[in-house]
Motif scaffolding. Structure first.
Motif, mmCIF file in Angstrom:
data_model
loop_
_atom_site.group_PDB
_atom_site.id
_atom_site.type_symbol
_atom_site.label_atom_id
_atom_site.label_comp_id
_atom_site.label_asym_id
_atom_site.label_seq_id
_atom_site.Cartn_x
_atom_site.Cartn_y
_atom_site.Cartn_z
ATOM 1 N N VAL A 1 0.843 -1.187 0.000
ATOM 2 C CA VAL A 1 0.000 0.000 0.000
ATOM 3 C C VAL A 1 0.887 1.249 0.000
ATOM 4 O O VAL A 1 1.929 1.298 0.664
ATOM 5 N N ASN A 2 0.467 2.207 -0.813
ATOM 6 C CA ASN A 2 1.155 3.498 -0.945
ATOM 7 C C ASN A 2 2.518 3.409 -1.622
ATOM 8 O O ASN A 2 3.263 4.399 -1.631
ATOM 9 N N ASP A 3 2.858 2.263 -2.210
ATOM 10 C CA ASP A 3 4.082 2.193 -2.998
ATOM 11 C C ASP A 3 3.979 3.123 -4.198
ATOM 12 O O ASP A 3 2.895 3.336 -4.752
ATOM 13 N N GLN A 4 5.116 3.636 -4.643
ATOM 14 C CA GLN A 4 5.117 4.662 -5.679
ATOM 15 C C GLN A 4 5.885 4.233 -6.924
ATOM 16 O O GLN A 4 6.669 3.290 -6.906
ATOM 17 N N ASP A 5 5.583 4.943 -8.007
ATOM 18 C CA ASP A 5 6.357 4.911 -9.248
ATOM 19 C C ASP A 5 6.323 3.564 -9.967
ATOM 20 O O ASP A 5 7.358 2.972 -10.304
ATOM 21 N N PHE A 6 5.110 3.085 -10.221
ATOM 22 C CA PHE A 6 4.922 1.959 -11.124
ATOM 23 C C PHE A 6 4.644 2.522 -12.523
ATOM 24 O O PHE A 6 3.929 3.514 -12.667
ATOM 25 N N PHE A 7 5.196 1.875 -13.547
ATOM 26 C CA PHE A 7 5.008 2.359 -14.906
ATOM 27 C C PHE A 7 4.012 1.478 -15.659
ATOM 28 O O PHE A 7 4.112 0.240 -15.636
ATOM 29 N N ILE B 1 -2.600 8.501 -10.485
ATOM 30 C CA ILE B 1 -1.760 8.672 -11.666
ATOM 31 C C ILE B 1 -0.975 9.969 -11.487
ATOM 32 O O ILE B 1 -1.555 11.043 -11.325
ATOM 33 N N THR B 2 0.348 9.862 -11.503
ATOM 34 C CA THR B 2 1.171 11.044 -11.210
ATOM 35 C C THR B 2 1.796 11.666 -12.452
ATOM 36 O O THR B 2 2.210 12.830 -12.407
ATOM 37 N N ALA B 3 1.915 10.936 -13.549
ATOM 38 C CA ALA B 3 2.490 11.487 -14.779
ATOM 39 C C ALA B 3 1.983 10.666 -15.952
ATOM 40 O O ALA B 3 1.808 9.445 -15.832
ATOM 41 N N ASN C 1 0.961 5.618 -8.514
ATOM 42 C CA ASN C 1 1.203 5.191 -7.137
ATOM 43 C C ASN C 1 0.028 4.360 -6.664
ATOM 44 O O ASN C 1 -1.128 4.664 -6.987
ATOM 45 N N LEU C 2 0.313 3.292 -5.921
ATOM 46 C CA LEU C 2 -0.754 2.559 -5.277
ATOM 47 C C LEU C 2 -1.312 3.378 -4.115
ATOM 48 O O LEU C 2 -0.592 4.148 -3.480
ATOM 49 N N GLY C 3 -2.604 3.184 -3.849
ATOM 50 C CA GLY C 3 -3.244 3.891 -2.748
ATOM 51 C C GLY C 3 -3.175 3.109 -1.456
ATOM 52 O O GLY C 3 -2.406 2.155 -1.309
#
Length: 540
Positions: free
Chosen positions: A220-226, A255-257, A273-275
């Protein structure tokens, strides 16, 4: 291509957690992994027959002698489906010539490509005699605008000689389509087939391909998956400058980018990013009327409780843990399943869970006995002997816990305990001379030798491989001899070491003193001056 479906092959019968397992030693398999193995074997045969061949020549022997009589739905298979054809190991070994490169690709012939375009091939006579070689172009798909030519189209080569061939695509710009065929090379007793291909796109999206992130998992809350996709037309040509819209479909991922449109290669991507919600976190993308899903999943981050690593015998933190012994790790998110290893040895991963131990100049895996979401039972590797501490982390898939410092000691004695036959009390795990558990219903008898099962007795004179069962011969005896008291009376130790055929389970054979008190008696083990927690033993 090579056979890769419904192959009957030898299998390993050692590890049910491993790949290609079958208790019989044989199984049916399918997949490109097995087709690749066949090709690798054929390559070895070619190298054995022609030790002077370069890698490119070995590739040519395999590719250009393949049978191009491959059917796809009743018709000859396309080059894009079957390559040069089906592997023929015998023909590869007996080839008379090689061609480098083994295939001809003119690539995408877009409106900006001026014809003619050419590819140079090197033809080699690999026999010990002179050979006449002829080359013909055999189109599989007709092109009304352009043609493939080869020059020269016939040549005589002496033993070991080479000749460059100039293969060209000439004419006017082709219409949209996929064009392919073969250069048929007659070289003595062998006929080589060199596939060629060129494509012209129509710019109309026909399919969307997920290139990355189609299925992913994290904490949970992990970031930066493409999330990556590619748009292609019906001929497989990339479609650039197509608008793409990414969106969150399920869960609270962010979705960050994003790329707003596909690039020159037809590719667009988003970073997400995962929520905080557990379970499915699904993202989607829409482009040119097509929709693709990217299936994410959020799990709890593995977290080891403070003081959550304890001796598996007495469930206490103590002053440190002896390498080779078992510890229990308590926390949350430590596994997504409940599993116990089904093998005689202990694997380094179970249900996607692994445990690592690191020290200066050393990084070794733990060997796992049991996992559930809140507990992992693991053997501390023998390789850590002599160290005072190790840095441990628990991994579930790609998710990792914070590093936890595990104190180490030369010994950490603790008796394993089992429920007594009456009530809810625990007694020491011990077997009598008849291999029956001692209990209030079956007390140990004075003068009888019993076997105690304990944890953490430290170094032995024949150290097994971490995770492996202990051999029956020679016996692995502890370097130090423990002192055992039953009801406060010294008990004679007949053996102290690892129990044969078990993994890192210590066994102490002791004779119950004739003067020991009867009833439930305290039993204590001391080794190298370190006392175990007092347990109890019913005595008669």
């Amino acid at each position: 291509m090579a056979p890769g479906a419904d192959l009957y092959t030898a299998a390993q019968s050692y590890d049910p957690n491993g790949d290609v397992y079958n208790a019989s030693g044989f199984t049916g398999v399918s997949g490109t992994s097995f087709a690749a193995g066949l090709v690798a074997g054929a390559a070895a045969l070619v190298k054995q027959a022609h030790p002077q061949f370069t890698p490119a020549q070995i590739k040519s022997a395999l590719v250009n002698t393949a049978s191009n009589q491959v059917l796809d739905n009743g018709a000859n298979a396309n080059v894009t489906a079957a390559g040069a054809g089906k592997l023929d190991a015998g023909a590869a070994v007996n080839t008379t010539a090689t061609v480098e490169p083994a295939t001809v690709s003119f690539g995408e012939v877009g409106s900006n490509v001026a014809l003619p375009v050419g590819v140079l091939l090197t033809l080699s006579n690999v026999t010990s005699g002179s050979m006449r070689v002829t080359i013909q172009v055999a189109p599989s798909v007709h092109d009304a605008s352009a043609t493939v030519t080869v020059s020269p189209n016939s040549v005589t080569l002496g033993a070991g000689q080479t000749q460059q061939l100039n293969v060209q695509l000439k004419g006017s710009h082709p219409a949209a389509g996929s064009y392919e065929g073969f250069l048929q090379i007659s070289a003595g007793a062998a006929t080589l087939h060199v596939p060629y291909l060129y494509v012209v796109g129509d710019g109309v999206t026909d399919n969307v391909l997920p290139l990355g992130g189609a299925s992913f998992a994290g904490s949970v809350n992990d970031q930066d998956f493409f999330l990556i996709l590619k748009l292609i037309d019906r001929y497989g040509v990339a479609v650039p400058s197509e608008t793409v819209a990414f969106n969150t479909m399920t869960g609270d991922g962010v979705i960050t980018a994003v790329d707003a449109a596909t690039d020159v290669l037809g590719i667009a991507a988003a970073k997400v990013n995962l929520g905080s919600q557990l379970g499915e976190q699904i993202f989607g993308a829409d482009a040119a009327g097509f929709h693709v899903e990217f299936d994410g999943r959020a799990r709890l981050r593995p977290t080891v409780n403070a003081g959550g690593v304890v001796n598996a015998g007495d469930h206490l933190v103590g002053q440190g843990f002896a390498p080779g012994s078992y510890v229990e790790i308590y926390g949350v998110g430590l596994s997504e399943a409940t599993r116990m290893t089904p093998t005689l040895y202990l694997p380094v991963a179970l249900a996607g869970v692994s445990v690592s131990f690191d020290a200066p100049g050393l990084s070794v895996p733990g060997h796992i006995h049991y996992v559930n979401p809140n507990q992992v039972n693991v053997q501390i590797p023998w390789e850590l002997q002599g160290l005072s501490a190790a840095l441990m982390k628990v991994s579930v898939g790609e998710s990792q816990s914070a590093v936890y410092t595990v104190p180490l000691a030369s010994v950490s004695p603790a008796a394993f305990e089992v429920p007594d036959s009456f009530g809810s009390r625990l007694v020491i795990a011990a077997l009598d001379a008849n291999n029956k558990l001692t209990s209030t219903a079956n007390p140990a008898r004075r003068g009888q030798t019993i076997s105690l099962y304990v944890n953490g007795l430290g170094e032995v004179d024949h150290t097994p491989v971490s995770g492996d069962p202990t051999a029956a011969q020679p016996l692995a005896s502890t370097r130090a001899i423990p002192h055992v008291t039953i009801g406060g009376v010294d008990a004679a130790v007949r053996f102290s070491g690892l129990s044969p055929h078990s993994v890192s389970l210590y066994q102490i054979n002791v004779t119950v003193p004739a003067q020991a008190p009867t009833g439930r008696q305290p039993i204590k083990i001391t080794i190298n001056g370190i006392d175990s927690k007092v347990s109890s033993l019913p005595v008669q």
